[in-house]
Write a protein that holds these residues in place. Structure first.
Motif, PDB file in Angstrom:
ATOM      1  N   CYS A  90       0.844  -1.191   0.000  1.00 41.44           N
ATOM      2  CA  CYS A  90       0.000   0.000   0.000  1.00 41.44           C
ATOM      3  C   CYS A  90       0.884   1.248   0.000  1.00 41.44           C
ATOM      4  N   TYR A  91       0.481   2.235  -0.751  1.00 45.16           N
ATOM      5  CA  TYR A  91       1.251   3.469  -0.891  1.00 45.16           C
ATOM      6  C   TYR A  91       1.046   4.362   0.323  1.00 45.16           C
ATOM      7  N   ASN A  92       2.130   4.903   0.840  1.00 45.10           N
ATOM      8  CA  ASN A  92       2.094   5.829   1.968  1.00 45.10           C
ATOM      9  C   ASN A  92       2.758   7.128   1.524  1.00 45.10           C
ATOM     10  N   SER A  93       1.977   8.164   1.347  1.00 49.16           N
ATOM     11  CA  SER A  93       2.498   9.417   0.801  1.00 49.16           C
ATOM     12  C   SER A  93       3.518  10.070   1.729  1.00 49.16           C
ATOM     13  N   GLU A  94       3.450   9.765   3.014  1.00 44.28           N
ATOM     14  CA  GLU A  94       4.409  10.354   3.955  1.00 44.28           C
ATOM     15  C   GLU A  94       5.753   9.623   3.926  1.00 44.28           C
ATOM     16  N   ARG A  95       5.747   8.396   3.394  1.00 45.91           N
ATOM     17  CA  ARG A  95       6.960   7.591   3.397  1.00 45.91           C
ATOM     18  C   ARG A  95       7.501   7.333   1.999  1.00 45.91           C
ATOM     19  N   ASP A  96       6.616   7.201   1.025  1.00 42.10           N
ATOM     20  CA  ASP A  96       7.003   6.730  -0.307  1.00 42.10           C
ATOM     21  C   ASP A  96       7.062   7.865  -1.320  1.00 42.10           C
ATOM     22  N   TYR A 101       7.884   4.359  -6.135  1.00 39.32           N
ATOM     23  CA  TYR A 101       6.854   3.358  -5.845  1.00 39.32           C
ATOM     24  C   TYR A 101       6.322   2.722  -7.124  1.00 39.32           C
ATOM     25  N   THR A 150      -5.083  -1.111  -6.068  1.00 41.67           N
ATOM     26  CA  THR A 150      -4.007  -0.663  -5.182  1.00 41.67           C
ATOM     27  C   THR A 150      -3.279   0.530  -5.782  1.00 41.67           C
ATOM     28  N   ALA A 154      -3.252   4.806  -4.820  1.00 39.47           N
ATOM     29  CA  ALA A 154      -2.049   5.642  -4.718  1.00 39.47           C
ATOM     30  C   ALA A 154      -2.191   6.881  -5.596  1.00 39.47           C
ATOM     31  N   GLN A 157      -4.815   9.251  -4.070  1.00 33.28           N
ATOM     32  CA  GLN A 157      -4.250   9.949  -2.911  1.00 33.28           C
ATOM     33  C   GLN A 157      -3.369  11.115  -3.359  1.00 33.28           C
ATOM     34  N   SER A 158      -2.544  10.868  -4.367  1.00 35.62           N
ATOM     35  CA  SER A 158      -1.673  11.928  -4.886  1.00 35.62           C
ATOM     36  C   SER A 158      -2.493  13.024  -5.548  1.00 35.62           C
TER      37      SER A 158
END
Length: 218
Positions: A90-96, A101, A150, A154, A157-158
């Protein structure tokens, strides 16, 4: 690997084993059926063949899987989880970083797709889904469509964070996976890929860059 196998939920008419012995029996049947289906094909393998290979009785197959079709579906679930679990987290905008990605997801997909056992099982799935539309829909929803969703999440979210313009994330996700379509078909048809992995990686990076460029905010 065995721990992962026993964590898979029983499907169809079967029941989930409640004891360690039951889990081990279910595991042995899945492993044996997987090997036999890959070696001989689905139609050429009987329940007796599976029992003779794994030990035990056909009663266990009926108990844990319902029938031969339920057993095959459980194997599809197992192989799907193994195939996708390392491909696309799963994509995490704060980490990835989104570019990294998306690039790494396609690289992982390509490397998994190249494995001979995965190729053989995908071909087996194609053969069986031609005869079983319900199985085809199930595998599509749990496999291709799941990983598309999935990536779509991502992208969505972006988009919501204003990092790119992607008003139709699922359509864009389908376009994104089209980057590997030629490689995918060549692998499944048994055609040799003469390019070294470094060249494939460069191709993926090039396409992801243009994919993101096409989704830049105007």
């Amino acid at each position: 690997m065995q721990k992962h196998f026993t964590e898979i939920e029983a499907v169809g008419c079967g029941e989930q084993p409640q004891t360690r012995r039951g889990q081990e029996r279910r595991l042995a049947l899945l492993l044996s059926a997987n090997d036999l289906f890959l070696e001989h094909g689905y139609d050429a393998v009987s329940l007796d063949d599976i029992v003779n290979h794994a030990g035990g009785s056909k009663t266990s197959i009926y108990k844990y899987f319902g029938n031969k079709e339920g057993l095959f579906t459980a194997i599809c679930d197992y192989r799907r989880e193994l195939f996708f679990k390392d491909i696309c987290a799963c994509y995490n905008s704060e980490r990835d970083d989104l570019r990294s990605y998306l690039t790494q997801t396609l690289i992982n997909f390509y490397l998994h797709l190249k494995k001979p056992e995965n190729v053989a099982f995908i071909r087996l799935i194609f053969e069986q889904t031609q005869k079983n539309p319900e199985l085809a829909l199930y595998i599509h929803e749990k496999g291709a469509h799941f990983i598309q969703l999935t990536i779509a999440k991502a992208l969505e979210q972006s988009h919501l964070q204003g990092k790119l313009s992607c008003p139709q994330p699922l359509s864009s996700a389908m376009m994104y996976f089209g980057i590997l379509r030629d490689y995918e078909w060549r692998i499944l048809m048994g055609l040799e890929i003469n390019q070294p992995e470094q060249e494939v990686t460069k191709y993926i990076e090039y396409c992801v860059d243009h994919f993101l460029k096409g989704h830049q905010k105007v």
